[in-house]
Design a protein around this motif. Structure first.
Motif, PDB file in Angstrom:
ATOM      1  N   ILE A   1       1.007  -1.107  -0.012  1.00 25.15           N
ATOM      2  CA  ILE A   1      -0.173   0.058  -0.087  1.00 25.15           C
ATOM      3  C   ILE A   1       1.040   1.143   0.175  1.00 25.15           C
ATOM      4  O   ILE A   1       1.845   1.272   0.903  1.00 25.15           O
ATOM      5  CB  ILE A   1      -0.814   0.060   1.219  1.00 25.15           C
ATOM      6  CG1 ILE A   1      -1.883  -1.097   1.208  1.00 25.15           C
ATOM      7  CG2 ILE A   1      -1.601   1.298   1.454  1.00 25.15           C
ATOM      8  CD1 ILE A   1      -2.771  -1.202   2.252  1.00 25.15           C
ATOM      9  N   ALA A   2       0.575   2.105  -0.909  1.00 25.07           N
ATOM     10  CA  ALA A   2       1.458   3.279  -0.988  1.00 25.07           C
ATOM     11  C   ALA A   2       1.262   4.382   0.380  1.00 25.07           C
ATOM     12  O   ALA A   2       0.132   4.427   0.670  1.00 25.07           O
ATOM     13  CB  ALA A   2       1.084   4.109  -2.293  1.00 25.07           C
ATOM     14  N   ASP A   3       2.233   5.128   0.527  1.00 28.41           N
ATOM     15  CA  ASP A   3       2.180   5.941   1.728  1.00 28.41           C
ATOM     16  C   ASP A   3       1.701   7.239   1.019  1.00 28.41           C
ATOM     17  O   ASP A   3       1.375   7.277  -0.168  1.00 28.41           O
ATOM     18  CB  ASP A   3       3.447   6.197   2.488  1.00 28.41           C
ATOM     19  CG  ASP A   3       4.608   6.694   1.380  1.00 28.41           C
ATOM     20  OD1 ASP A   3       4.317   7.202   0.383  1.00 28.41           O
ATOM     21  OD2 ASP A   3       5.876   6.436   2.007  1.00 28.41           O
ATOM     22  N   GLN A   4       1.485   8.241   1.815  1.00 23.53           N
ATOM     23  CA  GLN A   4       0.999   9.599   1.266  1.00 23.53           C
ATOM     24  C   GLN A   4       1.735  10.183   0.280  1.00 23.53           C
ATOM     25  O   GLN A   4       1.092  10.373  -0.776  1.00 23.53           O
ATOM     26  CB  GLN A   4       0.639  10.500   2.541  1.00 23.53           C
ATOM     27  CG  GLN A   4      -0.244  11.699   2.065  1.00 23.53           C
ATOM     28  CD  GLN A   4      -1.408  11.593   1.648  1.00 23.53           C
ATOM     29  OE1 GLN A   4      -2.138  10.624   2.255  1.00 23.53           O
ATOM     30  NE2 GLN A   4      -1.704  12.051   0.390  1.00 23.53           N
ATOM     31  N   ASP A   5       2.903  10.168   0.415  1.00 26.24           N
ATOM     32  CA  ASP A   5       3.686  10.858  -0.578  1.00 26.24           C
ATOM     33  C   ASP A   5       3.760  10.030  -1.934  1.00 26.24           C
ATOM     34  O   ASP A   5       3.514  10.595  -2.939  1.00 26.24           O
ATOM     35  CB  ASP A   5       5.135  10.985  -0.068  1.00 26.24           C
ATOM     36  CG  ASP A   5       5.253  11.932   1.035  1.00 26.24           C
ATOM     37  OD1 ASP A   5       4.321  12.715   1.063  1.00 26.24           O
ATOM     38  OD2 ASP A   5       6.437  11.943   1.736  1.00 26.24           O
ATOM     39  N   GLN A   6       3.764   8.614  -1.815  1.00 27.33           N
ATOM     40  CA  GLN A   6       3.798   7.954  -2.911  1.00 27.33           C
ATOM     41  C   GLN A   6       2.411   8.010  -3.555  1.00 27.33           C
ATOM     42  O   GLN A   6       2.113   8.026  -4.734  1.00 27.33           O
ATOM     43  CB  GLN A   6       3.978   6.343  -2.582  1.00 27.33           C
ATOM     44  CG  GLN A   6       5.298   6.145  -2.316  1.00 27.33           C
ATOM     45  CD  GLN A   6       5.535   4.692  -1.468  1.00 27.33           C
ATOM     46  OE1 GLN A   6       4.855   3.998  -0.786  1.00 27.33           O
ATOM     47  NE2 GLN A   6       6.695   4.060  -1.959  1.00 27.33           N
ATOM     48  N   SER A   7       1.321   7.867  -2.914  1.00 21.75           N
ATOM     49  CA  SER A   7       0.205   8.185  -3.428  1.00 21.75           C
ATOM     50  C   SER A   7      -0.248   9.255  -4.159  1.00 21.75           C
ATOM     51  O   SER A   7      -0.717   9.350  -5.211  1.00 21.75           O
ATOM     52  CB  SER A   7      -1.212   8.204  -2.313  1.00 21.75           C
ATOM     53  OG  SER A   7      -1.089   6.903  -1.721  1.00 21.75           O
ATOM     54  N   THR A   8       0.546  10.411  -3.821  1.00 19.77           N
ATOM     55  CA  THR A   8       0.456  11.630  -4.262  1.00 19.77           C
ATOM     56  C   THR A   8       1.240  11.793  -5.631  1.00 19.77           C
ATOM     57  O   THR A   8       0.619  12.176  -6.853  1.00 19.77           O
ATOM     58  CB  THR A   8       0.998  12.883  -3.417  1.00 19.77           C
ATOM     59  OG1 THR A   8       0.119  13.210  -2.189  1.00 19.77           O
ATOM     60  CG2 THR A   8       0.984  14.190  -4.017  1.00 19.77           C
ATOM     61  N   ARG A   9       2.300  10.983  -5.501  1.00 19.32           N
ATOM     62  CA  ARG A   9       2.984  10.985  -6.988  1.00 19.32           C
ATOM     63  C   ARG A   9       1.984  10.256  -8.053  1.00 19.32           C
ATOM     64  O   ARG A   9       2.206  10.508  -9.145  1.00 19.32           O
ATOM     65  CB  ARG A   9       4.278  10.604  -6.731  1.00 19.32           C
ATOM     66  CG  ARG A   9       5.301  10.518  -7.991  1.00 19.32           C
ATOM     67  CD  ARG A   9       6.652  10.220  -7.785  1.00 19.32           C
ATOM     68  NE  ARG A   9       7.287  10.820  -9.077  1.00 19.32           N
ATOM     69  CZ  ARG A   9       7.956   9.806  -9.838  1.00 19.32           C
ATOM     70  NH1 ARG A   9       8.021   8.525  -9.521  1.00 19.32           N
ATOM     71  NH2 ARG A   9       8.678  10.335 -10.877  1.00 19.32           N
TER      72      ARG A   9
END
Length: 519
Positions: free
Chosen positions: A169-177
């Motif tokens: 599961i992507a973290d917040q920064d990864q999700s944003t990118r």
């Protein structure tokens, strides 16, 4: 004379003048064919005129033109539109054209970056129309690898050796990118969002929901290979399709289900019932299938890993085919460990068994289902025994290349098996599934598609002329490198791609299908 009578007289003269002009002003005329337009219901012997890339006339009366095609005994149909075609090189397009496909789009997997991909495609002088969605998996791979996405097959294949982008599961920064990369693809004219979730099933609920919200914000569709393919619960095909429908219902996004046949396996009746219920409630769901009991995928796909995958997928190594041969358990283990990006054919239904064939037929003949091939790349073994993707321009294709037979025969198989031999579809219904339905899936947000999938005056001259008595697929699992037969003529934007049953090599008539670029 009353105003009404005067208007009728003027209208009559206008129609006469238009007909007279069309009779003498055509680049191409198709005479005496059985013209089928799935939108208006026309199914009659007519003459068709083509001028400046558009259909200029459809007439019961004789037409004249610079080039005349005798279509006596043939069907004249809108060109077929393939929403799900991974092979996007010139050889792939030529194989598609030989069975009547005039537009092939890479929507399920998609690509990134979109702008770069369209530039590369334009340089290939393709014979048929092309386009792509913004590829979520490309954004996910790039994010977890901390790199930039590349719009190449190798970028996706090479990533199969890694599991983080597939299962974490992507973290917040990864999700944003990830979302930023996909959104940039939409701003560069991508045809929606390709969500190849079956290859990255560990993405979590929120990320998928955010993709649906993004699609709704931009007024485009998502095209999903759902995250699970399994007949057992939990993590079943039923659960995955229900998740997609829930996201569409909540966000209002148009969500398209890719290859519901291979995603559902033997549970197709239950998943189609879900689609029926959703559509009856006004939820914007569309669905596609291809007419084969086998899929093509990479051997290291996430669905073929983890405890119990054989039971979930109703498969063993014997269900996997590499080149001409079925795999052994030892070969499967070796390829999954060392060459996980290798494309293989996965037999999930056996068409020789009546019960399995009935499940496949259910997915193809359902009124809500359109046809899409999921056409795969043509591949070959190099001198080291490594599989490579063929991107050359030889024709016929080299003898040593191989693929799934759907890359050369999906549309011809519908017309041979489902229409002529078994009578499970009428000719007009089959053409609707292969032309109008795909066009309608995109036309709300891709204006070009409003002129495709129809045989009407003013529409784009993407036209196929075929012999209903001889059209057939010849591609097999053992030898897919065989063109379809029975197609007499293919026009793309008014230009000849197939003539007298033969491919024209210098036919750069394909045009990009693309949304407006947002600066």
């Amino acid at each position: 004379m009353t105003a009404r009578k005067a208007w009728r007289a003027i209208s009559t003269v206008a129609v006469f003048l238009a007909s007279t002009t069309a009779a003498f002003a055509n680049d191409v005329v198709i005479l005496n064919g059985r013209v089928i337009d799935p939108e208006t219901g026309l199914d009659a012997i007519r003459n068709v005129g083509v001028e400046d890339g558009r259909i200029s006339a459809i007439s019961e009366f004789p037409l004249e033109g610079d080039t005349v095609i005798d279509a006596t005994g043939h069907v004249v149909s809108p060109g077929f539109i393939d929403l799900h075609a991974h092979g996007q090189s010139i050889g792939d397009a030529r194989m598609q054209a030989m069975q009547g496909v005039t537009t092939q789009l890479e929507l399920e997997s998609g690509v990134l970056p979109i702008g770069e991909w369209y530039e590369d495609q334009a340089a290939k002088n393709l014979p048929i129309n092309y386009g792509a969605a913004a590829g979520w998996t490309f954004g996910r791979i790039a994010t977890f690898d901390n790199t930039d996405p590349l719009a190449t097959v190798a970028f996706f294949q090479d990533a199969q050796a890694e599991n983080d982008w597939k299962m974490e599961i992507a973290d917040q920064d990864q999700s944003t990118r990830i979302l930023d990369l996909v959104e940039q693809g939409l701003r560069e004219g991508g045809l929606g969002i390709g969500i190849n979730a079956g290859y990255a099933p560990g993405y979590g609920q929120k990320e998928y929901f955010a993709l649906a919200e993004l699609a709704n914000e931009y007024g485009v569709a998502t095209y999903t290979h759902v995250r699970y393919a399994s007949v057992t619960e939990p993590q079943s095909s039923f659960e995955a399709i229900k998740e997609l429908i829930a996201n569409a219902a909540i966000t209002g996004a148009h969500m398209h289900i890719c290859h519901i046949n291979s995603s559902s396996l033997a549970d197709i009746e239950a998943t189609l019932s879900l689609v029926e219920e959703a559509q009856a409630r006004g939820i914007n769901i569309t669905v596609e299938a291809y007419p084969y009991g086998a899929a093509s995928t990479v051997v290291g796909a996430a669905m073929f890993t983890g405890p119990g995958w054989r039971d979930r997928m109703q498969s063993t190594a014997e269900n996997f085919q590499l080149g001409d041969d079925r795999m052994t358990e030892e070969e499967l283990e070796d390829y999954q460990a060392n060459e996980p990006g290798t494309f293989i054919t996965w037999h999930f239904l056996d068409e020789s068994k009546p019960d399995d064939l009935a499940l496949l037929d259910m997915s193809i003949t359902h009124p809500a289902t359109m046809i899409a091939s999921d056409a795969t790349f043509w591949s070959y073994f190099d001198e080291d025994g490594t599989i490579q993707t063929y991107t050359g321009d030889e024709w016929p294709l080299p003898d040593n290349v191989f693929a799934h037979p759907r890359s050369a025969g999906a549309y011809a198989k519908i017309l041979r098996s489902y229409v002529r031999e078994r009578g499970l579809l009428s000719m007009s219904e089959a053409i609707r599934k292969m032309s109008l339905m795909p066009a309608q899936t995109l036309e709300d947000f891709v204006p070009q598609m409003r002129r495709k999938g129809r045989l009407q005056v003013g529409m784009d001259a993407d036209i196929v002329v075929f012999d209903p008595e001889t059209i057939a697929d010849r591609a097999t699992y053992e030898n897919a490198n065989q063109t379809a037969v029975g197609v007499q003529t293919v026009l793309v934007n008014g230009g000849f791609v197939v003539r007298d049953g033969s491919l024209i090599l210098d036919a750069p008539h394909g045009q990009p299908i693309r949304r407006e670029i947002i600066e």
